[in-house]
Design a protein around this motif. Structure first.
Motif, PDB file in Angstrom:
ATOM      1  N   PRO A  25       0.802  -1.231   0.000  1.00  0.00           N
ATOM      2  CA  PRO A  25       0.000   0.000   0.000  1.00  0.00           C
ATOM      3  C   PRO A  25       0.833   1.278   0.000  1.00  0.00           C
ATOM      4  CG  PRO A  25      -0.992  -1.613   1.456  1.00  0.00           C
ATOM      5  CD  PRO A  25       0.322  -2.204   1.002  1.00  0.00           C
ATOM      6  N   ALA A  26       1.957   1.282   0.734  1.00  0.00           N
ATOM      7  CA  ALA A  26       2.791   2.482   0.785  1.00  0.00           C
ATOM      8  C   ALA A  26       3.382   2.803  -0.585  1.00  0.00           C
ATOM      9  CB  ALA A  26       3.904   2.297   1.809  1.00  0.00           C
ATOM     10  N   THR A  27       3.785   1.751  -1.319  1.00  0.00           N
ATOM     11  CA  THR A  27       4.331   1.971  -2.660  1.00  0.00           C
ATOM     12  C   THR A  27       3.235   2.418  -3.611  1.00  0.00           C
ATOM     13  OG1 THR A  27       5.945   0.219  -2.238  1.00  0.00           O
ATOM     14  CG2 THR A  27       5.678   0.916  -4.514  1.00  0.00           C
ATOM     15  N   TRP A  28       2.061   1.804  -3.480  1.00  0.00           N
ATOM     16  CA  TRP A  28       0.945   2.184  -4.348  1.00  0.00           C
ATOM     17  C   TRP A  28       0.560   3.651  -4.157  1.00  0.00           C
ATOM     18  CZ3 TRP A  28      -1.301   0.372  -8.503  1.00  0.00           C
ATOM     19  CH2 TRP A  28      -2.546   0.877  -8.885  1.00  0.00           C
ATOM     20  N   LYS A  29       0.683   4.136  -2.930  1.00  0.00           N
ATOM     21  CA  LYS A  29       0.334   5.527  -2.646  1.00  0.00           C
ATOM     22  C   LYS A  29       1.128   6.484  -3.516  1.00  0.00           C
ATOM     23  CE  LYS A  29       0.261   8.863   1.174  1.00  0.00           C
ATOM     24  NZ  LYS A  29       0.548   9.063   2.628  1.00  0.00           N
TER      25      LYS A  29
ATOM     26  N   GLY B  47     -11.639   7.667 -12.478  1.00  0.00           N
ATOM     27  CA  GLY B  47     -11.508   8.606 -11.383  1.00  0.00           C
ATOM     28  C   GLY B  47     -10.975   8.008 -10.103  1.00  0.00           C
ATOM     29  N   GLU B  48     -10.582   6.740 -10.135  1.00  0.00           N
ATOM     30  CA  GLU B  48     -10.098   6.065  -8.937  1.00  0.00           C
ATOM     31  C   GLU B  48      -8.833   5.284  -9.246  1.00  0.00           C
ATOM     32  OE1 GLU B  48     -11.664   2.851  -5.551  1.00  0.00           O
ATOM     33  OE2 GLU B  48     -12.913   3.384  -7.272  1.00  0.00           O
ATOM     34  N   SER B  49      -7.869   5.372  -8.331  1.00  0.00           N
ATOM     35  CA  SER B  49      -6.645   4.582  -8.426  1.00  0.00           C
ATOM     36  C   SER B  49      -6.811   3.366  -7.515  1.00  0.00           C
ATOM     37  CB  SER B  49      -5.430   5.415  -7.996  1.00  0.00           C
ATOM     38  OG  SER B  49      -4.261   4.638  -7.977  1.00  0.00           O
ATOM     39  N   ASP B  50      -7.179   2.224  -8.104  1.00  0.00           N
ATOM     40  CA  ASP B  50      -7.585   1.040  -7.344  1.00  0.00           C
ATOM     41  C   ASP B  50      -6.507  -0.027  -7.408  1.00  0.00           C
ATOM     42  OD1 ASP B  50      -8.823  -1.071  -6.127  1.00  0.00           O
ATOM     43  OD2 ASP B  50     -10.521  -1.193  -7.509  1.00  0.00           O
ATOM     44  N   ILE B  51      -5.908  -0.337  -6.269  1.00  0.00           N
ATOM     45  CA  ILE B  51      -4.827  -1.318  -6.206  1.00  0.00           C
ATOM     46  C   ILE B  51      -5.297  -2.703  -6.634  1.00  0.00           C
ATOM     47  CG2 ILE B  51      -5.212  -2.047  -3.804  1.00  0.00           C
ATOM     48  CD1 ILE B  51      -2.182  -1.911  -3.394  1.00  0.00           C
ATOM     49  N   TRP B  52      -6.612  -2.996  -6.503  1.00  0.00           N
ATOM     50  CA  TRP B  52      -7.160  -4.305  -6.852  1.00  0.00           C
ATOM     51  C   TRP B  52      -7.477  -4.433  -8.329  1.00  0.00           C
ATOM     52  CZ3 TRP B  52      -6.852  -7.997  -3.308  1.00  0.00           C
ATOM     53  CH2 TRP B  52      -6.818  -7.640  -1.966  1.00  0.00           C
TER      54      TRP B  52
ATOM     55  N   PRO C   4      -0.700  -0.733 -15.335  1.00  0.00           N
ATOM     56  CA  PRO C   4       0.021   0.509 -15.681  1.00  0.00           C
ATOM     57  C   PRO C   4       0.736   1.112 -14.481  1.00  0.00           C
ATOM     58  CG  PRO C   4      -2.357   0.871 -15.692  1.00  0.00           C
ATOM     59  CD  PRO C   4      -2.144  -0.605 -15.600  1.00  0.00           C
ATOM     60  N   GLY C   5       0.229   0.861 -13.268  1.00  0.00           N
ATOM     61  CA  GLY C   5       0.947   1.322 -12.078  1.00  0.00           C
ATOM     62  C   GLY C   5       2.297   0.643 -11.957  1.00  0.00           C
ATOM     63  N   ALA C   6       2.343  -0.656 -12.279  1.00  0.00           N
ATOM     64  CA  ALA C   6       3.619  -1.374 -12.261  1.00  0.00           C
ATOM     65  C   ALA C   6       4.571  -0.810 -13.310  1.00  0.00           C
ATOM     66  CB  ALA C   6       3.379  -2.861 -12.505  1.00  0.00           C
TER      67      ALA C   6
END
Length: 404
Positions: free
Chosen positions: A330-334, A344-349, A356-358
């Protein structure tokens, strides 16, 4: 009669091969009546070279899929029902291994420590499968059920497997040792254990669970594993060590709650816009996401997706707290998570955000420059050079399977 010597010669040669194979080490896996043997190197150093399912047919989903737990073969023995409201998860915050059985007075003293809400003591031991050590806890399935994460506690297949005397392997150990669900593993000098189910147990250093009866048959040390539950980050490590005495190994399973300010990845200088939409297959999603990092091959993203979650089929949470199809902390995803599908949402799931976050995270670590820069960027994703080698090998396999 003339063919008999030749037949004997063939049989002797086959026997010699089997003897050499047994002496070479590795893990022996029994499937039915056939004996298979893994390669000499650990499984994680020899990744599967072909994907389990074709990426162009595997459809991403935004549903947070939990660790899949395989349903074991039904046998006429007690079967556990689903957990539900009847089982409330109270996972261990502290795991300790002592040199001798924990006396009742010590258990009571631990229960009186500030922030400690529950205490249990179980048997523990290590077995070897063709020289490979597995650290196991031996537990009463009914009593131990609440000590696991809620998805595991709710899964009847896990507890029914333990009641039948089978092995429940930690998901990380399954990957690390290349274990196969449903296979029988020969314990050195002992019985065969069937790996009936796999689950994320959340117990650092524990490779799996067996029943208390199986533990006794294996000669496990009675009452040497202590588990404590309480408010995350609130149980005093020094007081636990003092209560257990010298020689006890104490693991704080909630370590991430214990430091107010952990070392965080450097924040992005500017919010990056990454939009990949909602492609209809993982193949398209990996390709679209990789374009956001010039020089990064989509096969690297696909390889990471395969290793981390099997392309969304093992979304966690992991024992370390990683979440989603690309297993972000979660800290990295932040700092590196993005809104990939523009909802409109950045959803880790969500795979449409996570993939694309990776790519965003890898690019921030200069993965697009290739060569050693790419390898170092993958190392930042998971601090292990074995992991880097595994990802690179799988990426090469994807490149052969899906040529541009």
């Amino acid at each position: 009669m003339s063919g008999l010597p030749a037949f004997r010669m063939v049989m002797l040669m086959m026997l010699a091969v089997l003897v050499v194979a047994a002496a070479a080490g590795g893990i022996s896996v029994y499937l039915g009546d056939d004996l298979l043997k893994t390669a000499q190197e650990p499984a994680r150093k020899q990744p599967r070279q072909q994907p389990d399912t074709r990426l162009d047919r595997l459809v991403p989903t935004t549903a947070p899929i939990q660790e899949p737990i395989q349903e074991p073969i039904k046998e006429p023995i007690k079967e556990f029902g689903a957990g539900g409201p009847g089982v409330t998860s109270t996972p261990a915050r502290v795991l300790a291994i002592t040199q001798a059985a924990v006396p009742q007075e010590t258990k009571l003293a631990l229960g009186k420590l500030p922030a400690v809400q529950k205490v249990t003591v179980v048997d523990a031991g290590a077995v070897k499968v063709s020289g490979t050590t597995l650290n196991l806890l031996a537990v009463d399935p009914a009593a131990f059920r609440s000590w696991t994460p809620q998805p595991v506690a709710d899964e009847p297949a896990v507890w029914s497997a333990l009641a039948r005397g089978e092995l429940v392997a930690d998901a990380g150990a399954m990957r690390k040792f290349g274990m196969i669900l449903g296979a029988l593993y020969q314990v050195d000098g002992g019985p065969r254990l069937r790996a009936a189910a796999s689950a994320t147990l959340g117990l650092t250093g524990v490779d799996g669970l067996v029943s208390a009866d199986v533990g006794r048959s294996l000669g496990f040390a009675p009452g040497v594993a202590v588990l404590l539950h309480g408010k995350p980050g609130a149980i005093s490590e020094s007081r636990v060590r003092k209560a257990l005495g010298k020689g006890a190994q104490v693991l704080m399973l909630d370590a991430r709650h214990r430091t107010a300010k952990q070392q965080q990845p450097p924040p992005r200088q500017q919010q990056q816009t990454v939009t990949v939409g909602r492609p209809g297959s993982y193949l398209e999603l990996y390709k679209a996401s990789a374009t956001r990092c010039p020089g990064l091959s989509w096969t690297v993203l696909a390889a990471i997706g395969q290793v981390e979650s099997g392309h969304g089929r093992n979304n966690g949470p992991s024992s370390a707290g990683a979440l989603g199809p690309m297993q972000f902390m979660p800290a990295t995803w932040k700092h590196y998570g993005v809104d990939g599908d523009g909802d409109g949402e950045s959803d880790i799931w969500s795979p449409y955000d996570a993939v694309p976050g990776a790519a965003n995270y890898l690019c921030a670590n200069k993965a697009g420059q290739g060569g050693e820069r790419l390898r170092k960027a993958i190392w930042f994703y998971n601090h292990s050079w074995d992991y880097v080698n595994k990802v690179m090998a799988i990426a090469a396999a994807y490149a052969r399977t899906y040529p541009s």
